[in-house]
Design an enzyme around this catalytic site. Structure first.
Site, PDB file in Angstrom:
ATOM      1  N   GLU A 188       0.849  -1.188   0.000  1.00  0.00           N
ATOM      2  CA  GLU A 188       0.000   0.000   0.000  1.00  0.00           C
ATOM      3  C   GLU A 188       0.892   1.248   0.000  1.00  0.00           C
ATOM      4  O   GLU A 188       1.808   1.340   0.837  1.00  0.00           O
ATOM      5  CB  GLU A 188      -0.912   0.033   1.232  1.00  0.00           C
ATOM      6  N   MET A 233      -0.123  -2.635   8.807  1.00  0.00           N
ATOM      7  CA  MET A 233      -0.790  -2.777   7.513  1.00  0.00           C
ATOM      8  C   MET A 233      -1.747  -3.957   7.550  1.00  0.00           C
ATOM      9  O   MET A 233      -1.408  -5.036   8.025  1.00  0.00           O
ATOM     10  CB  MET A 233       0.258  -2.967   6.411  1.00  0.00           C
ATOM     11  N   HIS A 255      -7.771  -1.787  14.947  1.00  0.00           N
ATOM     12  CA  HIS A 255      -7.933  -1.074  13.676  1.00  0.00           C
ATOM     13  C   HIS A 255      -7.606  -1.980  12.491  1.00  0.00           C
ATOM     14  O   HIS A 255      -8.400  -2.085  11.542  1.00  0.00           O
ATOM     15  CB  HIS A 255      -7.023   0.162  13.663  1.00  0.00           C
ATOM     16  N   GLU A 256      -6.464  -2.641  12.535  1.00  0.00           N
ATOM     17  CA  GLU A 256      -6.067  -3.482  11.401  1.00  0.00           C
ATOM     18  C   GLU A 256      -6.986  -4.694  11.268  1.00  0.00           C
ATOM     19  O   GLU A 256      -7.290  -5.113  10.145  1.00  0.00           O
ATOM     20  CB  GLU A 256      -4.609  -3.915  11.537  1.00  0.00           C
TER      21      GLU A 256
END
Length: 529
Positions: free
Chosen positions: A115, A256, A290-291
């Protein structure tokens, strides 16, 4: 550098039915062989394959040499059949890759970061998020140097021959190439499991340097909390047999969300009571959540193009903030979030780099990873939840997943699902995505004891940003929802609301919707101020 505009978006000319990747990792060179099944979906029989810093060894279309030209973006193939098999062989030098994008070395191991546009540093491919396909990946490396070989999805096979280890991974869910991940190296592992609400057992593995496994315990507990919370709050169950986290020191990003294989910087995984502060424990819990939440908001449903980055990041920041508030039960979480917002994003919105949540142009997509995209994007989604209430927001989220699972979509698709399921018109509300700046709301009230009425006048202003001034733009009023309540000043008790403009959400809370530069709302039947 050429400027890129959102208005110039065009759909991909081809889609990838499936892709097989072989990584033959050596001490100096890595050979990547890609075999993709391609189908033309547009009117053009030419195909642009993005590539950067690559040595091309072979390219074949249906086992024949194709017509192609190299350009500054990669390779353009011409005169292609409607359906074909594409084979591309490239050679990489991971040790010399200092960009920390694509495949590079971390210590004695190998790791990827794709990303936003790192995949094009490994093979020639349509490196754009609206090209989604299912990946099968075969990785071969020295068995002693790389006893751990990981990629996305579920492990299919593993063998060792002549001192080299080969592992095959298959991801059953279509994904864009920015979510591809690979790790090959020597790490220790902490193992656990989680049983989903439907009774399916998921293997959990956190990889880190040998001897640090006891410092991964908090991250593991945070992961299990996240999986349970997402099932209970949004009905989202994990969809693979295994979920892996790799913690390394040489990872440029904080973390990520690659499908099923998250790569983290060690500082956001490792913690123990002797060395870590409360804030560091909280940060680990928040980022692990979050991930993980990206599995549905970003992976299963992804973004059409990078201009819509907030579709996944603003939404997932909102979800991890809601998680932190729920699991801690502490109102200080929200106070700290707003304090951070005012310090960073308000300043960004007031400065020369102010931009909308959905920008209209850029020179490089890496510039999109800003506080506006993440934190302001989260706040706009929180406003959506405020407007419809938590039950209504959950209904809209269910429709969003039902309608767009496995697709690459845009911000309007998300907002449309929430609004449609709650029978609301958000055409003006969507200005939050196209206009920059922080509006200021002023409230003036006047109580009339004779009429027993309270007149509440709300006004909004939002100065033009520097860029808007330069481009001669004007700004329309935002749609601003305000949750309200009335309190009797003498008794401190709540007062019933009688106001034509006040509307209830699904939580039973009253809201005013400020849509003009100035509006007055009249509250009736108030016997006291």
């Amino acid at each position: 550098m050429k400027k890129i505009f959102l208005k110039d978006y065009t759909p991909p000319t081809h889609q990838v039915s499936s892709v097989f990747l072989n990584f033959d990792i050596g001490p100096e060179f890595t050979t990547v062989t890609q075999v993709s099944q391609m189908v033309q979906t547009g009117s053009s029989n030419s195909l642009l394959l993005n590539g950067e810093s690559l040595v091309l060894k072979e390219i074949l279309v249906n086992d024949l040499y194709p017509n192609y030209q190299k350009n500054d973006q990669g390779i353009e193939l011409t005169d292609l059949p409607r359906e074909f098999k594409l084979k591309v062989v490239t050679v990489l030098e991971p040790k010399k890759n200092t960009s920390l994008e694509g495949l590079y070395t971390s210590g004695s191991g190998f790791v990827t970061q794709c990303e936003a546009q790192g995949f094009r540093r490994m093979t020639y491919f349509q490196d754009r998020p609206d090209v989604m396909t299912k990946y099968t990946v075969e990785i071969t490396a020295d068995a002693s140097q790389c006893p751990v070989i990981l990629s996305n999805g579920n492990k299919i096979s593993e063998k060792i021959e002549n001192g080299r280890k080969t592992v095959v991974w298959s991801d059953p869910h279509a994904k864009p190439c920015y979510l591809f991940a690979l790790f090959a190296g020597d790490l220790g592992v902490l193992k656990d499991s989680f049983t989903t609400q439907r009774g399916r057992k998921v293997q959990l593995e956190i990889y880190s340097a040998h001897g640090t496994q006891n410092r991964c315990l908090h991250a593991m507990e945070s992961l299990k909390k996240s999986m349970k919370w997402d099932e209970e709050r949004f009905g989202r169950e994990y969809d693979l047999d295994i979920y892996m986290v790799v913690a390394i020191d040489d990872f440029n990003a904080g973390a990520m969300e690659n499908k099923g294989l998250n790569i983290f910087n060690s500082r956001l995984v490792l913690a123990d009571p002797k060395t870590a502060t409360d804030n560091e424990y909280f940060a680990i819990e928040s980022v692990v959540a979050h991930e993980y939440f990206h599995n549905w908001t970003g992976n299963r449903v992804t973004l059409r193009d990078w201009f819509h980055l907030s579709l996944k990041e603003g939404l997932t920041v909102f979800r991890d903030q809601e998680f932190s508030q729920d699991v801690t039960g502490s109102p200080t979480i929200r106070i700290e979030t707003v304090s951070d917002l005012r310090d960073s994003q308000f300043a960004e919105d007031a400065g020369p780099n102010a931009h909308p949540i959905r920008p209209s142009s850029c020179f490089a997509v890496d510039n999109f990873f800003t506080s506006t995209i993440y934190e302001k994007g989260s706040e706009v989604i929180r406003m959506m939840q405020t407007m419809v209430g938590k039950p209504g927001f959950r209904k809209g989220m269910d429709l969003y997943f039902q309608r767009h699972d496995g697709q690459a979509v845009i911000i309007e698709d998300f907002a449309g699902a929430i609004a449609e399921e709650n029978q609301q018109d958000w055409s003006q509300f969507k200005l939050w995505y196209s206009q920059a700046g922080t509006p200021l709301v002023t409230a003036k009230e006047h109580y009339d004891s004779v009429r027993q009425e309270l007149r509440l006048t709300l006004s909004q202003t939002c100065p033009l940003t520097q860029k808007e001034k330069e481009e001669g733009l004007t700004k329309q009023p935002f749609h601003i929802p305000l949750m309200i309540g009335l309190v009797d000043l003498e008794t401190g008790g709540e007062v019933a609301i009688s106001c034509e403009g006040a509307q209830k959400n699904s939580d039973g809370n009253y809201l005013l919707h400020l849509k003009q530069e100035q509006e007055t709302f009249v509250f009736k039947n108030l016997k006291a101020k």
